[in-house]
Motif scaffolding. Sequence first.
Motif, PDB file in Angstrom:
ATOM      1  N   GLU A 122       0.768  -1.234   0.000  1.00 59.57           N
ATOM      2  CA  GLU A 122       0.000   0.000   0.000  1.00 59.57           C
ATOM      3  C   GLU A 122       0.802   1.289   0.000  1.00 59.57           C
ATOM      4  OE1 GLU A 122      -3.668   0.794   2.210  1.00 59.57           O
ATOM      5  OE2 GLU A 122      -3.780   0.274   0.072  1.00 59.57           O
ATOM      6  N   ASP A 172     -11.767  -0.444   2.263  1.00 59.86           N
ATOM      7  CA  ASP A 172     -11.186   0.354   1.194  1.00 59.86           C
ATOM      8  C   ASP A 172     -12.177   0.685   0.094  1.00 59.86           C
ATOM      9  OD1 ASP A 172      -7.830   0.380  -0.122  1.00 59.86           O
ATOM     10  OD2 ASP A 172      -8.618   1.239   1.707  1.00 59.86           O
ATOM     11  N   HIS A 204      -2.088  -0.575  -4.927  1.00 59.01           N
ATOM     12  CA  HIS A 204      -3.171  -0.329  -5.887  1.00 59.01           C
ATOM     13  C   HIS A 204      -3.423   1.164  -6.098  1.00 59.01           C
ATOM     14  CE1 HIS A 204      -6.607   0.512  -2.948  1.00 59.01           C
ATOM     15  NE2 HIS A 204      -5.567   0.316  -2.196  1.00 59.01           N
TER      16      HIS A 204
HETATM   17 MN   LIG Z   1      -5.781   0.403  -0.005  1.00 62.66          MN
END
Ligand SMILES: [Mn+2]
Length: 336
Positions: free
Chosen positions: A98, A173, A123
């Motif tokens: 992350e 998320d 991501h």
């Molecule tokens: Mn995330």
Amino acid sequence: MRFRRKMNNEKLMIYKQIAQAIRDARSILIASHEDPDGDSLGSQLAISRVMRKLEKSPIIVNQGRIPFKYQFLPDIADITDIKNFGGDDNFDLVMILECPDAERTGAVKNLIHNGVKIINIDHHHDSRPFGAINYLDDKASSVGEMLFELFAAENLPIDRETAILLYAAILTDTGRFRYNSTTKRTMEVAGRLIDMGVNPREITDKIYFALPQSTLRLTGEVLSGITFHENGRICLLRLDKKMIDNHKTDISEMDGLADYTLAAKDVIVGGLLKEINGGFTKVSLRSRDKIDVSHVAHKYGGGGHINAAGFGVNKPIDSIINKLLDDLKELVHGSV
Ligand SMILES: [Mn+2]
């Protein structure tokens, strides 16, 4: 079709490299960004469980308090705060989740020595391939979703606890499957995790409906100070240090506040200003549709997604709020 097959082959290659690197490793560190959230914690603990099933003993070290709402997660006690870490930092494999770069791990970066093999999994659309192995996918809703794909492709064991951890990562998320990042694939993965024993009601309640009273009272006070600008298209919320102290709560408990900035009809851009201490302010930005708030975050040295971004400045709220409002007005007027 051929492009998709090529892309899938590349991904399968990366999955193989990651699984092999884990199998070859002797001493593993799992790190992620400062101020842990649902995706970072769920993902760190999920990959740690899988590594232990491969007879590895990974170490998870973070900078920042674990919010109360994540204390129920399986193996949460396995996480060490960097300020309490006194172990051996002679790692031969470091997995960073992350983060656009190792800097984002805060003080944990001091455990990441030059030349150590790094697996970078992220991501965010502004992440960079800074690792020896880079598994990057800005189409994925979360690292949790990406890890599910890795585990499934490599037939790595996903027990009920690992499924809960991945589900918590994806749920938080995607803003409870609300954000644009939620795809058909995200829902399919969530469905598979339910098949593996996850109870959606139970996890959602533990994260969103089991808050300390102080958190709710403080939320009420912040909402009572809400302001709207530009014909109601911009909404601002502020959380002053004094408020936090009055309610004897911790700032890490208030990470759900930013979503309120988009709750009112007609609002297209929202900003939450949180005063960490008298001289440092953290700003969380939210937006709808194609309005890209990461533009404004980058301007202040921050980053993030199109509809959710943030930055921090060494200034008190009152000396930043008007400048920020001007930047958001420009964004609303499409001149950014
Ligand atoms: Mn995330």
